[in-house]
Write a protein that holds these residues in place. Structure first.
Motif, mmCIF file in Angstrom:
data_model
loop_
_atom_site.group_PDB
_atom_site.id
_atom_site.type_symbol
_atom_site.label_atom_id
_atom_site.label_comp_id
_atom_site.label_asym_id
_atom_site.label_seq_id
_atom_site.Cartn_x
_atom_site.Cartn_y
_atom_site.Cartn_z
ATOM 1 N N GLN A 82 16.306 -65.571 155.831
ATOM 2 C CA GLN A 82 16.590 -64.248 155.159
ATOM 3 C C GLN A 82 16.206 -62.887 156.100
ATOM 4 O O GLN A 82 15.914 -61.947 155.682
ATOM 5 C CB GLN A 82 15.127 -64.180 153.868
ATOM 6 N N ASP A 83 15.835 -63.277 157.169
ATOM 7 C CA ASP A 83 15.422 -62.219 158.358
ATOM 8 C C ASP A 83 16.579 -61.677 158.723
ATOM 9 O O ASP A 83 16.551 -60.687 159.758
ATOM 10 C CB ASP A 83 14.784 -63.040 159.492
ATOM 11 N N GLY A 84 17.684 -61.983 158.458
ATOM 12 C CA GLY A 84 19.068 -61.290 158.973
ATOM 13 C C GLY A 84 19.598 -62.013 160.055
ATOM 14 O O GLY A 84 20.450 -61.368 160.714
ATOM 15 N N SER A 85 19.209 -63.146 160.523
ATOM 16 C CA SER A 85 19.675 -63.897 161.515
ATOM 17 C C SER A 85 21.018 -64.602 161.147
ATOM 18 O O SER A 85 21.524 -64.623 159.916
ATOM 19 C CB SER A 85 18.926 -64.876 161.978
ATOM 20 N N LYS A 86 21.817 -64.856 162.225
ATOM 21 C CA LYS A 86 23.161 -65.198 162.023
ATOM 22 C C LYS A 86 23.358 -66.585 161.435
ATOM 23 O O LYS A 86 22.699 -67.590 162.069
ATOM 24 C CB LYS A 86 23.878 -65.065 163.559
ATOM 25 N N PRO A 87 23.991 -66.611 160.468
ATOM 26 C CA PRO A 87 24.328 -67.823 159.799
ATOM 27 C C PRO A 87 24.950 -68.898 160.856
ATOM 28 O O PRO A 87 26.040 -68.542 161.211
ATOM 29 C CB PRO A 87 24.908 -67.862 158.531
ATOM 30 N N ARG A 88 24.878 -70.240 160.572
ATOM 31 C CA ARG A 88 25.596 -70.917 161.393
ATOM 32 C C ARG A 88 26.875 -71.340 160.696
ATOM 33 O O ARG A 88 27.018 -71.638 159.445
ATOM 34 C CB ARG A 88 24.918 -72.313 161.535
ATOM 35 N N SER A 113 34.710 -74.199 158.391
ATOM 36 C CA SER A 113 33.798 -73.831 159.425
ATOM 37 C C SER A 113 34.596 -72.519 160.276
ATOM 38 O O SER A 113 33.926 -71.454 160.398
ATOM 39 C CB SER A 113 33.705 -75.033 160.509
ATOM 40 N N VAL A 114 35.754 -72.647 160.182
ATOM 41 C CA VAL A 114 36.639 -71.406 160.861
ATOM 42 C C VAL A 114 36.335 -70.362 159.807
ATOM 43 O O VAL A 114 36.419 -68.914 160.197
ATOM 44 C CB VAL A 114 38.129 -72.028 161.100
ATOM 45 N N MET A 115 36.581 -70.627 158.778
ATOM 46 C CA MET A 115 36.521 -69.358 157.372
ATOM 47 C C MET A 115 35.052 -68.970 157.510
ATOM 48 O O MET A 115 34.853 -67.613 157.324
ATOM 49 C CB MET A 115 36.885 -70.176 156.198
ATOM 50 N N SER A 116 33.838 -69.780 157.801
ATOM 51 C CA SER A 116 32.646 -69.030 157.917
ATOM 52 C C SER A 116 32.487 -68.291 159.046
ATOM 53 O O SER A 116 31.778 -67.074 159.075
ATOM 54 C CB SER A 116 31.519 -70.389 158.177
ATOM 55 N N ARG A 117 33.131 -68.579 160.023
ATOM 56 C CA ARG A 117 33.214 -67.786 161.407
ATOM 57 C C ARG A 117 33.812 -66.518 161.425
ATOM 58 O O ARG A 117 33.310 -65.273 161.594
ATOM 59 C CB ARG A 117 33.732 -68.418 162.634
ATOM 60 N N ASN A 118 34.889 -66.309 160.648
ATOM 61 C CA ASN A 118 35.843 -65.287 160.105
ATOM 62 C C ASN A 118 34.789 -64.384 159.285
ATOM 63 O O ASN A 118 34.933 -63.112 159.439
ATOM 64 C CB ASN A 118 37.056 -65.691 159.598
ATOM 65 N N SER A 119 34.214 -64.875 158.210
ATOM 66 C CA SER A 119 33.337 -64.268 157.333
ATOM 67 C C SER A 119 32.285 -63.583 158.080
ATOM 68 O O SER A 119 32.030 -62.155 157.887
ATOM 69 C CB SER A 119 32.843 -64.867 156.201
ATOM 70 N N LEU A 120 31.705 -64.123 158.917
ATOM 71 C CA LEU A 120 30.837 -63.634 159.712
ATOM 72 C C LEU A 120 31.179 -62.325 160.601
ATOM 73 O O LEU A 120 30.493 -61.529 160.586
ATOM 74 C CB LEU A 120 30.048 -64.399 160.594
ATOM 75 N N GLN A 121 32.303 -62.566 161.103
ATOM 76 C CA GLN A 121 32.848 -61.409 162.071
ATOM 77 C C GLN A 121 33.216 -60.033 161.261
ATOM 78 O O GLN A 121 33.327 -59.130 161.733
ATOM 79 C CB GLN A 121 33.944 -61.970 162.674
ATOM 80 N N GLY A 132 29.575 -71.970 155.640
ATOM 81 C CA GLY A 132 29.004 -72.945 156.673
ATOM 82 C C GLY A 132 28.142 -74.029 156.159
ATOM 83 O O GLY A 132 28.328 -75.172 156.732
ATOM 84 N N ARG A 133 27.519 -73.933 155.077
ATOM 85 C CA ARG A 133 26.849 -74.777 154.337
ATOM 86 C C ARG A 133 27.926 -75.731 154.039
ATOM 87 O O ARG A 133 27.251 -77.331 153.968
ATOM 88 C CB ARG A 133 25.977 -74.370 153.230
#
Length: 164
Positions: A82-88, A113-121, A132-133
């Motif tokens: 919850q500290d705002g760190s980047k999700p894996r 996994s690729v969709m998780s990376r795109n959502s993070l970007q 990611g989970r």
């Protein structure tokens, strides 16, 4: 009566204007306030009422929708940082799972996994955590299932070799 647009370009159907004693033809210029980018005055039309677009099925608020969809709510995940760190995104684990013989599951894990990376970007932290989970769970299931399939194949294969 319909208004005709005024143009600075000659009309292909209209006859060319007569010129007086070698002088150039008269040129009409439209008002700058009502002129569009192509030099043609827009034709005035009656305002139309547009219907709001139907909301999307993805659970997001669609453009023109007065209320958010109730189908998908942000997940409250106690194990997520919850500290705002980047999700894996677990991309390495998903690629590793592609070497196991559970093909449909590991391909879906790689996609998540690729969709998780795109959502993070795109800045969607909640979506990146959720995807990611899902990628991690599917990758682990694929690896464990692949190990079970390989072990079963080896067991039956060695059993047939030892019998003969």
């Amino acid at each position: 009566m319909e208004e005709q647009p005024i143009s600075t370009q000659p009309d292909s159907q209209a006859p060319p204007p007569a010129s007086d004693e070698g002088h150039m033809a008269h040129l009409t210029v439209a008002n700058d306030a009502s002129e569009s980018s192509n030099g043609v005055v827009p034709v005035h039309t009656s305002p139309t009422v547009s219907k709001p677009k139907p909301s999307s099925r993805s659970g997001s608020v669609a453009g023109g929708s007065p209320r958010p969809s109730l189908s998908r709510r942000p997940s409250a995940c106690p194990e997520a940082p919850q500290d705002g760190s980047k999700p894996r995104d677990y991309l390495f684990l998903a690629i590793l799972s592609c070497f196991c013989p559970l093909w449909p599951i590991n391909i879906v894990a790689l996609t998540f996994s690729v969709m998780s990376r795109n959502s993070l970007q795109q800045g969607n932290m909640d979506g990146a955590r959720r995807l990611g989970r899902n990628a991690m769970i599917l990758s682990v299931v694929s690896i464990l299932g692949g190990i079970a399939i390989i072990a079963t194949a080896l067991f039956f294969n060695w059993g047939l070799i030892l019998k003969s």
